[in-house]
Design an enzyme around this catalytic site. Structure first.
Site, PDB file in Angstrom:
ATOM      1  N   GLY A  53     103.184  29.359  67.771  1.00  0.00           N
ATOM      2  CA  GLY A  53     102.274  29.437  68.913  1.00  0.00           C
ATOM      3  C   GLY A  53     103.009  29.406  70.244  1.00  0.00           C
ATOM      4  O   GLY A  53     102.699  30.175  71.156  1.00  0.00           O
ATOM      5  N   CYS A  54     103.975  28.526  70.345  1.00  0.00           N
ATOM      6  CA  CYS A  54     104.721  28.393  71.602  1.00  0.00           C
ATOM      7  C   CYS A  54     105.561  29.634  71.877  1.00  0.00           C
ATOM      8  O   CYS A  54     105.714  30.044  73.031  1.00  0.00           O
ATOM      9  CB  CYS A  54     105.587  27.136  71.572  1.00  0.00           C
ATOM     10  SG  CYS A  54     104.583  25.635  71.463  1.00  0.00           S
ATOM     11  N   THR A  55     106.084  30.246  70.831  1.00  0.00           N
ATOM     12  CA  THR A  55     106.850  31.481  70.988  1.00  0.00           C
ATOM     13  C   THR A  55     105.931  32.596  71.471  1.00  0.00           C
ATOM     14  O   THR A  55     106.270  33.337  72.405  1.00  0.00           O
ATOM     15  CB  THR A  55     107.533  31.863  69.665  1.00  0.00           C
ATOM     16  OG1 THR A  55     108.449  30.816  69.318  1.00  0.00           O
ATOM     17  CG2 THR A  55     108.282  33.176  69.785  1.00  0.00           C
ATOM     18  N   ALA A  58     105.078  31.962  75.173  1.00  0.00           N
ATOM     19  CA  ALA A  58     106.226  32.217  76.054  1.00  0.00           C
ATOM     20  C   ALA A  58     106.490  33.718  76.185  1.00  0.00           C
ATOM     21  O   ALA A  58     106.747  34.214  77.287  1.00  0.00           O
ATOM     22  CB  ALA A  58     107.465  31.502  75.522  1.00  0.00           C
TER      23      ALA A  58
END
Length: 162
Positions: A53-55, A58
């Site tokens: 999710g964070c990738t 970003a």
């Protein structure tokens, strides 16, 4: 600033003074919110570099950075990761905006982006995926909590255009 009744988390609202921070970046430099005075900056908090999710989030910011910059908006991502981990994350995904390390979660707590949240139906303490637009005077112009990683950047950009 309001206190959310379901949790003990503080919630910032539009018009509130943005809490200051001075954090170490992925390049080992100290970046202070004051560095952005006179500009708009999207400050987003995410749980952990190199997770799916964070990738996605970003990379969405990276892919839309030119459009945001055209609106005179800079972007800064903040997580509890160490600067070395952030540098690897930046290099792996060719991220072109500062990633800041908040290991003691002080900035996250000040923004209400750390605290109680639901994770798979259980209440846990953790990073609450959140995004804030800080205006040229250091005030909160937009505050979004518990955002979804996928499609979040596009939703924010639509809100900014409205």
């Amino acid at each position: 600033m309001t206190k959310n009744n379901d949790t003990a988390n503080i919630r910032l609202a539009e018009g509130d003074e943005a809490p200051g921070f001075a954090l170490t970046s992925d390049k080992g430099e100290t970046i202070d919110l004051k560095d952005y005075r006179g500009k708009k900056v999207l400050v987003y908090f995410y749980p952990r570099a190199n997770t799916p999710g964070c990738t996605k989030e970003a990379c969405d910011f990276r892919d839309n950075l030119a459009q945001l910059n055209d609106q005179n908006i800079d972007v800064v991502g903040i997580s509890p990761d160490k600067p070395e981990s952030l540098a690897k994350f930046r290099d792996k995904y060719e991220l072109t905006f500062p990633l800041l390390s908040d290991p003691d979660k002080a900035a996250m707590t000040a923004y209400g982006a750390f605290g109680e949240k639901k994770n798979y139906g259980k209440i846990v303490q953790g990073v609450i995926r959140s995004t804030f637009l800080v205006d040229e005077k250091g005030k909160i112009a937009l505050a979004r909590y518990n955002v979804k990683a996928t499609g979040h950047v596009v939703r924010i950009m639509k809100e900014l255009e409205a």
